[in-house]
Motif scaffolding. Structure first.
Motif, mmCIF file in Angstrom:
data_model
loop_
_atom_site.group_PDB
_atom_site.id
_atom_site.type_symbol
_atom_site.label_atom_id
_atom_site.label_comp_id
_atom_site.label_asym_id
_atom_site.label_seq_id
_atom_site.Cartn_x
_atom_site.Cartn_y
_atom_site.Cartn_z
ATOM 1 N N VAL A 310 0.665 -0.953 -0.052
ATOM 2 C CA VAL A 310 0.098 -0.233 0.110
ATOM 3 C C VAL A 310 0.898 1.209 0.094
ATOM 4 C CG1 VAL A 310 -2.017 -1.066 1.334
ATOM 5 C CG2 VAL A 310 -0.221 0.658 2.116
ATOM 6 N N HIS A 311 0.430 2.422 -0.649
ATOM 7 C CA HIS A 311 1.023 3.658 -0.775
ATOM 8 C C HIS A 311 0.804 4.276 0.974
ATOM 9 C CE1 HIS A 311 1.072 4.009 -4.210
ATOM 10 N NE2 HIS A 311 -0.173 4.354 -4.527
ATOM 11 N N PHE A 312 1.876 5.191 1.220
ATOM 12 C CA PHE A 312 1.718 5.165 3.251
ATOM 13 C C PHE A 312 2.217 6.736 3.113
ATOM 14 C CE2 PHE A 312 5.258 2.618 2.944
ATOM 15 C CZ PHE A 312 6.244 2.689 3.257
ATOM 16 N N ILE A 313 1.885 7.565 4.836
ATOM 17 C CA ILE A 313 2.906 8.215 5.380
ATOM 18 C C ILE A 313 2.586 7.734 6.387
ATOM 19 C CG2 ILE A 313 2.401 10.497 5.872
ATOM 20 C CD1 ILE A 313 1.472 11.566 3.407
ATOM 21 N N TRP A 314 4.141 8.150 7.164
ATOM 22 C CA TRP A 314 3.875 7.124 8.590
ATOM 23 C C TRP A 314 5.308 8.792 9.455
ATOM 24 C CZ3 TRP A 314 7.815 2.353 9.159
ATOM 25 C CH2 TRP A 314 7.717 1.943 10.387
ATOM 26 N N VAL A 315 4.768 9.489 9.630
ATOM 27 C CA VAL A 315 4.892 10.119 10.977
ATOM 28 C C VAL A 315 6.260 9.283 12.102
ATOM 29 C CG1 VAL A 315 4.490 11.964 13.255
ATOM 30 C CG2 VAL A 315 3.239 11.591 11.024
ATOM 31 N N LEU A 316 6.764 9.307 12.014
ATOM 32 C CA LEU A 316 8.394 9.103 12.597
ATOM 33 C C LEU A 316 8.812 9.403 13.125
ATOM 34 C CD1 LEU A 316 8.906 5.887 12.757
ATOM 35 C CD2 LEU A 316 10.747 5.691 11.581
ATOM 36 N N ARG A 317 8.347 9.760 14.873
ATOM 37 C CA ARG A 317 9.254 10.727 15.694
ATOM 38 C C ARG A 317 10.643 9.955 15.885
ATOM 39 N NH1 ARG A 317 5.916 9.419 19.582
ATOM 40 N NH2 ARG A 317 7.609 9.194 21.018
ATOM 41 N N PRO A 318 11.769 11.162 15.853
ATOM 42 C CA PRO A 318 13.164 11.048 16.428
ATOM 43 C C PRO A 318 12.949 10.176 17.509
ATOM 44 C CG PRO A 318 12.415 13.457 15.237
ATOM 45 C CD PRO A 318 11.415 13.030 15.402
ATOM 46 N N ASP A 319 12.199 10.378 18.169
ATOM 47 C CA ASP A 319 12.954 9.743 19.841
ATOM 48 C C ASP A 319 10.984 8.993 19.997
ATOM 49 O OD1 ASP A 319 9.772 10.764 19.678
ATOM 50 O OD2 ASP A 319 10.815 12.015 21.785
#
Length: 478
Positions: A310-319
């Motif tokens: 699937v297409h995706f947007i992933w918010v991946l915080r540095p912490d």
């Protein structure tokens, strides 16, 4: 009764976490739009983070434009007792210890100063997780309004800890029971695994968080009024039972059409990327602003996304993972998903999930995220990590039926399971139709004669009446 001339003037104290600041800001706008004067208090740390994320001078405050449009919202900051450079997320136990024992003295000093300078202040609206509102409200002769930013099911779980202990469903009770809980007023049945995480954990009950919870919910019962960021139709029986304890008003979702950004991090612009994707084809993934998880979980989710296609947007915080693991994604992952996946440290969540290309949300089950998803008609895959998120999951999957579990309760996601669950959700017309129907309930609650509007107006009337009664009593005493 003769109507009082002065407006209600409330000092508002959000808890210094993003998930709490957002609904507090929206509530401030709503109250000010309904004739209140508001003095809004942020901690110095939160104010600095918001200013930095928006590239603003520290003299700027989030309500500047609102004042220019005629709303009477004053703004001030105070220290939480820690230096600005102190890492509150990394040292959260130390931070919360300070919030419990040091911060109240700073609040006391502030209230002493501002109530002397401005005697029109008559109300405190404080986050339910603070331990001091009843004592300071009493000290400064202010009405005490507790604002609970999570669902009613969560607060009633905390309010009835004594019943959990008596019936041996509490985590550290001797001879723990694991059967369904069916004695909490207004709750037909709830599993122990669906209680807030702090009521599930075995071990030391003298931790900072357990002591805060014990004190704050005892204090909350003393509030003159309780506001809750939920929708009456979602939790009707639970809310009815809570009204037997104290004046309780379900006024959610507390959104405001003139949104103010209170992000603690700079937001990536995802619009152009989303515009390039077909309608309903993108999965949005975020584990929120505070919760942490393991490198192993991140790797399994990443590999599951690869398998799903699937297409995706992933918010991946540095912490999101401990500092021991600066690189949390599988080697080469970003290269392999180029074009089909977008990884960002933070974004404007409402802008993303309201975009037509977004068709699903893999979430930690923060309550703000759930309410926003319902409003935008985006079904959910649930992976709760801590606190109220386990209870919120129950509301989403079991009660409202607008989402699915990422994996079985208490288990760790596997890449194969992630791929299966993602593909199921993105193709499920049944869940998509259900969230449309639940979304209509939410929108109706926000309408002119909707339950949230009626409840809000009733709160304003009840508060104003009580202010007038207190004023009359003070005049008589004089």
């Amino acid at each position: 009764m003769k109507k009082i001339k002065e407006r209600p003037h409330a000092v508002m104290f959000p808890y210094p976490l993003q998930g709490h600041v957002i609904p507090f800001v929206n509530l401030a706008l709503k109250l000010a739009s309904n004739g209140f004067t508001i003095t809004f208090i942020n901690t110095d740390s939160v104010h600095h983070q918001i200013s930095r994320s928006r590239g603003l001078h520290l003299d700027h405050d989030v309500f500047l434009e609102s004042r220019q449009h005629g709303l009477d919202i004053r703004y001030a900051t105070l220290t939480d007792g820690f230096p600005l450079a102190f890492d509150r997320s990394l040292h959260h136990d130390q931070f919360f210890e300070g919030i419990m024992h040091v911060f109240p003295a700073h609040v006391d000093d502030l209230l002493a100063r501002i109530t002397t300078l401005d005697p029109t202040i008559n109300t405190i609206i404080a986050d339910t997780f603070y331990v001091w509102p009843s004592s300071l409200a009493r000290k400064y002769n202010l009405l005490n309004v507790s604002f609970f930013t999570e669902p009613a099911l969560v607060i009633t779980s905390y309010y009835h800890v004594h019943l959990l202990k008596e019936n041996r469903h509490f985590a550290s009770s001797a001879g723990n029971r694991s059967d369904a809980i069916e004695y909490i007023p207004g709750v037909k049945s709830i599993a122990t695994a669906d209680l807030p995480s702090y009521l599930q954990e075995e071990g030391d009950l003298n931790t900072t968080v357990h002591r805060i919870i014990d004190r704050c919910f005892k204090d909350a019962k003393k509030a003159d009024f309780m506001l809750c960021n939920t929708v009456e139709a979602f939790e009707q029986d639970t809310i009815a039972a809570l009204r037997q304890i104290q004046p309780f008003y379900a006024i959610g979702p507390v959104f405001d059409k003139n949104r103010i950004s209170t992000s603690l991090w700079a937001e990536s612009d995802c619009a152009a990327w989303l515009d390039s994707k077909p309608r309903g084809s993108v999965l949005y993934i975020s584990f929120g602003s505070y919760a942490h998880t393991s490198k192993h979980v991140i790797e399994e989710v990443a590999n599951g996304l690869l398998l799903s296609g699937v297409h995706f947007i992933w918010v991946l915080r540095p912490d999101i993972v401990s500092s021991e693991h600066p690189e949390v994604l599988p080697v080469g992952f970003e290269r392999r998903v180029e074009g089909s996946g977008l990884i960002v440290p933070w974004c404007d969540q409402i802008e993303v999930i309201s975009h037509p290309s977004v068709g699903g949300f893999l979430t930690h089950c923060g309550w703000n995220s759930i309410l926003e998803s319902i409003k935008c008609g985006v079904p959910l895959i649930c992976y709760p990590l801590l606190t109220d998120q386990f209870t919120n999951r129950k509301l989403v999957v079991d009660d409202l039926k607008i989402g699915i579990n990422l994996c079985d309760k208490k288990s760790t996601p596997t890449r194969k399971g992630v791929a299966e669950r993602v593909n199921y959700l993105m193709r499920s017309q049944e869940i998509r139709q259900q969230i449309k129907e639940v979304g209509k309930i939410l929108v109706d609650a926000m309408g002119v004669d909707g339950s949230s509007v009626v409840n809000f107006n009733q709160f304003v009337e009840d508060l104003t009446t009580k202010i007038a009664a207190i004023k009359g009593s003070l005049v008589k005493d004089d």
